[in-house]
Motif scaffolding. Structure first.
Motif, PDB file in Angstrom:
ATOM      1  N   UNK A  52      16.327  12.684 -13.561  1.00  0.00           N
ATOM      2  CA  UNK A  52      15.939  14.083 -13.417  1.00  0.00           C
ATOM      3  C   UNK A  52      16.819  14.815 -12.397  1.00  0.00           C
ATOM      4  N   UNK A  53      17.978  14.227 -12.082  1.00  0.00           N
ATOM      5  CA  UNK A  53      18.820  14.809 -11.029  1.00  0.00           C
ATOM      6  C   UNK A  53      19.411  16.144 -11.441  1.00  0.00           C
ATOM      7  N   UNK A  54      19.921  16.250 -12.672  1.00  0.00           N
ATOM      8  CA  UNK A  54      20.569  17.487 -13.085  1.00  0.00           C
ATOM      9  C   UNK A  54      21.807  17.760 -12.250  1.00  0.00           C
ATOM     10  N   UNK A  55      22.327  18.973 -12.347  1.00  0.00           N
ATOM     11  CA  UNK A  55      23.478  19.373 -11.539  1.00  0.00           C
ATOM     12  C   UNK A  55      22.986  20.252 -10.408  1.00  0.00           C
ATOM     13  N   UNK A  56      22.562  19.615  -9.315  1.00  0.00           N
ATOM     14  CA  UNK A  56      21.956  20.347  -8.218  1.00  0.00           C
ATOM     15  C   UNK A  56      22.923  21.351  -7.593  1.00  0.00           C
ATOM     16  N   UNK A  57      24.189  20.971  -7.471  1.00  0.00           N
ATOM     17  CA  UNK A  57      25.144  21.839  -6.786  1.00  0.00           C
ATOM     18  C   UNK A  57      25.233  23.218  -7.435  1.00  0.00           C
ATOM     19  N   UNK A  58      25.330  23.265  -8.764  1.00  0.00           N
ATOM     20  CA  UNK A  58      25.386  24.553  -9.446  1.00  0.00           C
ATOM     21  C   UNK A  58      24.091  25.338  -9.260  1.00  0.00           C
ATOM     22  N   UNK A  59      22.970  24.629  -9.182  1.00  0.00           N
ATOM     23  CA  UNK A  59      21.681  25.295  -9.104  1.00  0.00           C
ATOM     24  C   UNK A  59      21.422  25.948  -7.749  1.00  0.00           C
ATOM     25  N   UNK A 109       0.824  -1.209   0.000  1.00  0.00           N
ATOM     26  CA  UNK A 109       0.000   0.000   0.000  1.00  0.00           C
ATOM     27  C   UNK A 109       0.856   1.257   0.000  1.00  0.00           C
ATOM     28  N   UNK A 110       1.854   1.282   0.875  1.00  0.00           N
ATOM     29  CA  UNK A 110       2.722   2.458   0.969  1.00  0.00           C
ATOM     30  C   UNK A 110       3.438   2.695  -0.356  1.00  0.00           C
ATOM     31  N   UNK A 111       3.958   1.640  -0.947  1.00  0.00           N
ATOM     32  CA  UNK A 111       4.670   1.776  -2.223  1.00  0.00           C
ATOM     33  C   UNK A 111       3.750   2.322  -3.310  1.00  0.00           C
ATOM     34  N   UNK A 112       2.549   1.778  -3.393  1.00  0.00           N
ATOM     35  CA  UNK A 112       1.602   2.244  -4.417  1.00  0.00           C
ATOM     36  C   UNK A 112       1.232   3.705  -4.194  1.00  0.00           C
ATOM     37  N   UNK A 113       1.023   4.095  -2.937  1.00  0.00           N
ATOM     38  CA  UNK A 113       0.694   5.492  -2.644  1.00  0.00           C
ATOM     39  C   UNK A 113       1.811   6.432  -3.075  1.00  0.00           C
ATOM     40  N   UNK A 114       3.056   6.061  -2.800  1.00  0.00           N
ATOM     41  CA  UNK A 114       4.182   6.908  -3.185  1.00  0.00           C
ATOM     42  C   UNK A 114       4.306   7.010  -4.706  1.00  0.00           C
ATOM     43  N   UNK A 115       4.111   5.911  -5.390  1.00  0.00           N
ATOM     44  CA  UNK A 115       4.174   5.926  -6.853  1.00  0.00           C
ATOM     45  C   UNK A 115       3.048   6.781  -7.413  1.00  0.00           C
ATOM     46  N   UNK A 116       1.856   6.672  -6.839  1.00  0.00           N
ATOM     47  CA  UNK A 116       0.726   7.473  -7.312  1.00  0.00           C
ATOM     48  C   UNK A 116       0.955   8.964  -7.064  1.00  0.00           C
ATOM     49  N   UNK A 117       1.579   9.309  -5.953  1.00  0.00           N
ATOM     50  CA  UNK A 117       1.925  10.719  -5.701  1.00  0.00           C
ATOM     51  C   UNK A 117       2.897  11.226  -6.770  1.00  0.00           C
ATOM     52  N   UNK A 118       3.868  10.391  -7.122  1.00  0.00           N
ATOM     53  CA  UNK A 118       4.828  10.771  -8.166  1.00  0.00           C
ATOM     54  C   UNK A 118       4.122  10.930  -9.510  1.00  0.00           C
ATOM     55  N   UNK A 119       3.195  10.041  -9.813  1.00  0.00           N
ATOM     56  CA  UNK A 119       2.448  10.134 -11.061  1.00  0.00           C
ATOM     57  C   UNK A 119       1.611  11.414 -11.106  1.00  0.00           C
ATOM     58  N   UNK A 120       0.997  11.769  -9.988  1.00  0.00           N
ATOM     59  CA  UNK A 120       0.202  12.991  -9.924  1.00  0.00           C
ATOM     60  C   UNK A 120       1.080  14.225 -10.149  1.00  0.00           C
ATOM     61  N   UNK A 121       2.300  14.193  -9.579  1.00  0.00           N
ATOM     62  CA  UNK A 121       3.220  15.316  -9.769  1.00  0.00           C
ATOM     63  C   UNK A 121       3.603  15.468 -11.239  1.00  0.00           C
ATOM     64  N   UNK A 122       3.831  14.353 -11.916  1.00  0.00           N
ATOM     65  CA  UNK A 122       4.193  14.409 -13.331  1.00  0.00           C
ATOM     66  C   UNK A 122       3.042  14.957 -14.184  1.00  0.00           C
ATOM     67  N   UNK A 178       9.307  16.461  -6.625  1.00  0.00           N
ATOM     68  CA  UNK A 178       8.393  15.477  -6.042  1.00  0.00           C
ATOM     69  C   UNK A 178       8.774  14.062  -6.439  1.00  0.00           C
ATOM     70  N   UNK A 179       9.144  13.878  -7.698  1.00  0.00           N
ATOM     71  CA  UNK A 179       9.553  12.547  -8.152  1.00  0.00           C
ATOM     72  C   UNK A 179      10.770  12.065  -7.382  1.00  0.00           C
ATOM     73  N   UNK A 180      11.745  12.929  -7.214  1.00  0.00           N
ATOM     74  CA  UNK A 180      12.958  12.530  -6.501  1.00  0.00           C
ATOM     75  C   UNK A 180      12.660  12.205  -5.033  1.00  0.00           C
ATOM     76  N   UNK A 181      11.813  12.995  -4.395  1.00  0.00           N
ATOM     77  CA  UNK A 181      11.484  12.743  -2.993  1.00  0.00           C
ATOM     78  C   UNK A 181      10.731  11.424  -2.823  1.00  0.00           C
ATOM     79  N   UNK A 182       9.814  11.139  -3.737  1.00  0.00           N
ATOM     80  CA  UNK A 182       9.073   9.876  -3.652  1.00  0.00           C
ATOM     81  C   UNK A 182      10.012   8.686  -3.852  1.00  0.00           C
ATOM     82  N   UNK A 183      10.961   8.829  -4.750  1.00  0.00           N
ATOM     83  CA  UNK A 183      11.929   7.737  -4.966  1.00  0.00           C
ATOM     84  C   UNK A 183      12.763   7.491  -3.717  1.00  0.00           C
ATOM     85  N   UNK A 211       9.654  22.164 -12.231  1.00  0.00           N
ATOM     86  CA  UNK A 211      10.631  22.051 -11.147  1.00  0.00           C
ATOM     87  C   UNK A 211      10.035  21.297  -9.955  1.00  0.00           C
ATOM     88  N   UNK A 212       8.792  21.635  -9.612  1.00  0.00           N
ATOM     89  CA  UNK A 212       8.117  20.950  -8.508  1.00  0.00           C
ATOM     90  C   UNK A 212       7.879  19.486  -8.838  1.00  0.00           C
TER      91      UNK A 212
END
Length: 298
Positions: free
Chosen positions: A81-88, A17-30, A43-48, A38-39
């Motif tokens: 979707x990581x990009x170069x966070x340090x420069x950003x 259940x928890x895994x499906x909820x997190x995946x669904x949150x990521x899908x909603x963000x996309x 969101x995708x990275x945090x859910x992962x 950017x958001x």
């Protein structure tokens, strides 16, 4: 429901259940990417990250083969979707440091440095590849379908005890390594382990809500301290970059001094908090949490 195991359902059902909820949150963000890409990426990275913490919690019960496959899946998704966070975040780090010392310095002396950091950030953003949104959506759909195969070899606390203890040991060992050999690399590694521990405290919160809420908050605070330290380390490195060589060296050294002072303070706070958070022996902690589970289930 939420990012919590439940005492009212089998552990395997909770995990799925928890895994499906997190995946669904990521899908909603996309699905909202056009309004705020950017958001959506954040969101995708945090859910992962939360999914990988969940996988670590049940790693022994899930089985090594399944764990490695699923952990790789969500690790690779986040990397797309990581990009170069340090420069950003260099400009944000610079501004935060300036605000801390606002009363004692003239920020106009550092205008040239800020300008260089802005140019670097903008160049990084302009050169970043646009995510393949459709491929990400497809990968999330595949991940959701795969959750049905997440079967656990044991239930109850036995399903999570091995992963909980292993993650705690890793965070505790990373603290020891950071104390013995403090460096940007060892501190960053410690931060990653602390994040997993924080998420696992959130997962186990129903066992004793007040205690695990406080522990998760302390781990979050520790992660923030180490995160700010890492960002400052990247700012210090940026001061030596080729594009900074035309900036007055005295001003660069003055800013480096502010960075070092702040890092020293952050690392001191992090060590004190970390030593309290990970003071208990793994064996003692595991026994205590096992009792919490038994009481909560009853």
């Amino acid at each position: 429901m939420s990012y919590r195991v439940s005492m009212q359902e089998p552990t395997e059902a909770s995990v799925q259940r928890i895994a499906i909820e997190q995946i669904e949150h990521a899908q909603a963000a996309l699905r909202g990417r056009e309004a705020d890409p950017v958001t959506a990426i954040h969101a995708l990275r945090q859910r992962c990250k939360k999914l990988r913490a969940l996988l670590r919690l049940v790693r022994p019960a899930l089985g090594e083969k399944r764990y490695r496959r699923e952990n790789r899946r969500f690790r690779d998704l986040a990397r797309r979707v990581a990009g170069n966070r340090d420069d950003q975040v260099l400009v944000e780090t610079f501004e935060r440091l300036m605000s801390l010392h606002e009363a004692e310095l003239d920020r106009r002396r550092y205008t040239a440095i800020r300008r260089k950091l802005v140019v670097r950030r903008d160049a990084t953003l302009a050169g970043a590849d646009t995510p393949d949104w459709e491929a990400l959506a497809s990968a999330l759909s595949e991940a959701r379908e795969a959750v049905a195969d997440w079967t656990l070899a044991s239930q109850g606390y036995a399903a999570v005890s091995g992963g909980w203890a292993a993650s705690y040991v890793q965070a505790r060992d990373a603290l020891g390594e950071a104390r013995r050999r403090p460096s940007t690399a060892t501190l960053h590694e410690w931060r990653k382990r602390v994040k997993y521990h924080r998420h696992q405290c959130e997962l186990l919160r129903p066992l004793w809500p007040a205690a695990f809420k406080m522990r998760a908050q302390q781990a979050h605070q520790l992660s923030d301290l180490l995160g700010e330290d890492h960002d400052l380390a990247m700012l210090a490195i940026a001061l030596d970059a080729e594009d900074m060589q035309r900036v007055d060296s005295a001003r660069r050294e003055a800013l480096r001094g502010l960075v070092e002072r702040r890092r020293e303070a952050l690392q001191g706070k992090a060590e004190a908090l970390g030593r309290r958070l990970f003071a208990e022996s793994p064996k003692a902690l595991n026994k205590r949490v096992a009792r919490y589970w038994k009481i909560a289930r009853a």
